[in-house]
Design an enzyme around this catalytic site. Structure first.
Site, PDB file in Angstrom:
ATOM      1  N   ARG A   1       0.840  -1.209   0.000  1.00  0.00           N
ATOM      2  CA  ARG A   1       0.000   0.000   0.000  1.00  0.00           C
ATOM      3  C   ARG A   1       0.871   1.253   0.000  1.00  0.00           C
ATOM      4  O   ARG A   1       0.580   2.228  -0.684  1.00  0.00           O
ATOM      5  CB  ARG A   1      -0.948  -0.015   1.204  1.00  0.00           C
ATOM      6  CG  ARG A   1      -2.167  -0.898   0.967  1.00  0.00           C
ATOM      7  CD  ARG A   1      -3.193  -0.742   2.066  1.00  0.00           C
ATOM      8  NE  ARG A   1      -2.802  -1.396   3.300  1.00  0.00           N
ATOM      9  CZ  ARG A   1      -3.128  -2.643   3.635  1.00  0.00           C
ATOM     10  NH1 ARG A   1      -3.853  -3.386   2.822  1.00  0.00           N
ATOM     11  NH2 ARG A   1      -2.745  -3.154   4.781  1.00  0.00           N
TER      12      ARG A   1
ATOM     13  N   CYS B   1      -1.521 -15.007  -2.537  1.00  0.00           N
ATOM     14  CA  CYS B   1      -1.260 -15.383  -1.143  1.00  0.00           C
ATOM     15  C   CYS B   1      -1.401 -16.885  -0.954  1.00  0.00           C
ATOM     16  O   CYS B   1      -1.565 -17.361   0.157  1.00  0.00           O
ATOM     17  CB  CYS B   1      -2.165 -14.606  -0.195  1.00  0.00           C
ATOM     18  SG  CYS B   1      -3.912 -14.840  -0.509  1.00  0.00           S
TER      19      CYS B   1
ATOM     20  N   ASP C   1      -5.424  -8.471  -6.039  1.00  0.00           N
ATOM     21  CA  ASP C   1      -5.013  -9.168  -4.808  1.00  0.00           C
ATOM     22  C   ASP C   1      -6.074 -10.181  -4.391  1.00  0.00           C
ATOM     23  O   ASP C   1      -6.798  -9.979  -3.415  1.00  0.00           O
ATOM     24  CB  ASP C   1      -4.796  -8.126  -3.697  1.00  0.00           C
ATOM     25  CG  ASP C   1      -4.346  -8.764  -2.391  1.00  0.00           C
ATOM     26  OD1 ASP C   1      -3.733  -9.843  -2.431  1.00  0.00           O
ATOM     27  OD2 ASP C   1      -4.612  -8.167  -1.324  1.00  0.00           O
TER      28      ASP C   1
ATOM     29  N   PHE D   1     -10.550  -7.287  -6.043  1.00  0.00           N
ATOM     30  CA  PHE D   1     -10.578  -8.051  -4.778  1.00  0.00           C
ATOM     31  C   PHE D   1     -10.208  -7.081  -3.647  1.00  0.00           C
ATOM     32  O   PHE D   1      -9.263  -7.299  -2.894  1.00  0.00           O
ATOM     33  CB  PHE D   1      -9.599  -9.231  -4.808  1.00  0.00           C
ATOM     34  CG  PHE D   1      -9.795 -10.180  -5.961  1.00  0.00           C
ATOM     35  CD1 PHE D   1     -10.764 -11.178  -5.903  1.00  0.00           C
ATOM     36  CD2 PHE D   1      -9.009 -10.078  -7.114  1.00  0.00           C
ATOM     37  CE1 PHE D   1     -10.932 -12.060  -6.966  1.00  0.00           C
ATOM     38  CE2 PHE D   1      -9.176 -10.959  -8.184  1.00  0.00           C
ATOM     39  CZ  PHE D   1     -10.134 -11.956  -8.103  1.00  0.00           C
TER      40      PHE D   1
ATOM     41  N   SER E   1     -16.780  -9.024  -4.125  1.00  0.00           N
ATOM     42  CA  SER E   1     -18.082  -9.695  -4.114  1.00  0.00           C
ATOM     43  C   SER E   1     -18.801  -9.500  -2.786  1.00  0.00           C
ATOM     44  O   SER E   1     -19.983  -9.798  -2.678  1.00  0.00           O
ATOM     45  CB  SER E   1     -17.893 -11.192  -4.384  1.00  0.00           C
ATOM     46  OG  SER E   1     -16.953 -11.720  -3.478  1.00  0.00           O
TER      47      SER E   1
END
Ligand code: SAH
Length: 383
Positions: free
Chosen positions: A198, A326, A286, A214, A237
């Site tokens: 970030r 990840c 991500d 995401f 979502s």
């Protein structure tokens, strides 16, 4: 074991004795000589996660010592104006099966294995003593993981007395205001592991329009807007994640109208945007872990390739793409190959400028390289 890898797989055990009711596993060699001690999780494939190799017994004193060492590392590496961080990172802090995330006055202790769940009382006391949080919340996710069930996480419970606790806990990251949804959020309520990415986005966002795929609670967008991005759009979502994303914009006095929060499946949303010929000068991708077990890896690789091909098609020349994985089971080399294959399919040429994963509050033990799960590739589109 002699190499001090902290995991003992069920297949590596010749014989067991005792009932392990105290959660402690003592590992001995073929001649009965003690090798190590750790947390015992009989229902897991990893039946023991080892805490000591010198004969010391796991317990309150050891927990306090390990937590204090973890705290001293954080004191050295945390950036200013940052009150949300991972305070204890499982194997990386020699505390296999234990996570502690701090959000301002609140700490969330997550017990990741059946064995550490049985040590709950002493782990809680040690966490209180060393980190002195105003409030300590405990999540037990070990038994669930051990049995391989897909149940949602059990409701976390505030430790000790007094039943209620705030759902959204405020904290700072590099001076930006965030909320961790500690009651029902994902992870322990926030993705602390992306702090460095970030910060990097913030540093190069000026004047750019950013698409955050995401997004969860939109933290990448907040960083981008704080760095001077002209617009940032979150796609996720989850309605509750997007509700938090709106709160994050407000809390930081940053722009955001309804069209900046898109509740959709990212794959469908991307196909639409590509179909419309959209262009963005910053894209963050991500996704959640696509591979949770070995048999998922092929399918996960296809998922990563698809999502990256679509995301790449949206990046304008001179624009940036941060793409992440990840999934621990998809290692850095494989992930990079998948992303390169995606760029070929997209007919796009990207230059890789940096690889950056989790921050220094997510240390990885060299004895347990599996602890390094987050991969981030920073790429700039040439044409
Ligand atoms: N980048 C975020 C963390 C992302 S976690 C941060 O820095 O905070 C992964 C997110 O993907 C979750 O919020 C989850 O709700 C969302 N998600 C999972 N599958 C999805 C899909 N197919 N389409 C859209 N969002 C999805």
């Amino acid at each position: 074991m002699l190499r001090r890898h902290p995991w003992v797989f069920s297949g590596a055990i010749a014989r067991t004795e005792g009932d392990g009711a105290d959660g402690v596993a003592e590992v001995v060699d073929a001649r009965g000589r003690p090798l190590a001690r750790g947390a015992y999780s009989p229902d897991s494939q990893i039946v023991a996660r080892l805490w000591t190799f010198d004969g010391r017994a796991p317990g309150g004193e050891l927990f306090r010592e390990r937590f204090a060492a973890a705290r001293s590392l954080r004191r050295e590496i945390l950036p200013p104006e940052t009150t949300g961080y991972r305070a204890v990172n499982s194997e990386g802090d020699l505390c296999p099966g234990v996570l502690l995330d701090v959000y301002g006055e609140t700490a969330v202790l997550e017990l990741l294995t059946g064995g550490t769940e049985r040590w709950r009382g002493e782990l809680e006391s040690a966490a209180r003593e060393v980190f002195a949080p105003g409030e300590l919340i405990v999540r037990e996710t070990g038994t669930e993981r051990d049995q391989g069930t897909k149940r949602p996480s059990p409701q976390p419970s505030p430790a000790g007395r007094g039943g209620s606790y705030a759902k959204e806990v405020p904290f700072l990251e590099n001076g930006l205001r965030f909320l961790a949804d500690v009651s029902s959020g994902q992870k322990t309520g926030f993705f602390l592991d992306q702090r460095d990415n970030r910060a990097r986005l913030r540093a190069l966002a000026r004047g750019r329009r950013v698409l955050n795929l995401f997004s969860y609670s939109g933290a990448f967008s907040v960083a981008a807007l704080a760095g001077g991005a002209t617009r940032a759009v979150d796609v996720d979502s989850s309605a509750s994640a997007l509700a938090l994303a709106r709160e994050h914009r407000r809390a930081n006095v940053l722009s955001g109208d309804d069209s900046d929060f898109v509740q959709a499946d990212v794959f469908e949303d991307l196909r639409r945007r590509v179909g419309e010929g959209q262009r963005w000068d910053g894209v963050v991708c991500d996704p959640p872990a696509f591979a949770k077990k070995k048999s998922d890896v092929d399918r996960a690789a296809r998922g990563y390739k698809d999502v990256n091909r679509l995301a790449m098609s949206l990046v304008s020349p001179g624009g940036w793409l941060l793409t992440c994985s990840c999934s621990g089971l998809v290692d850095a080399a494989l992930f990079q190959k998948i992303v390169f294959a995606a760029s070929a399919e997209a007919g796009a040429s990207f230059a890789l400028t940096a690889r950056q994963g989790a921050g220094a509050d997510h240390p990885v033990s060299l004895d347990c390289p599996e602890g390094e799960y987050l991969k981030g590739l920073w790429m700039r589109r040439a044409r």
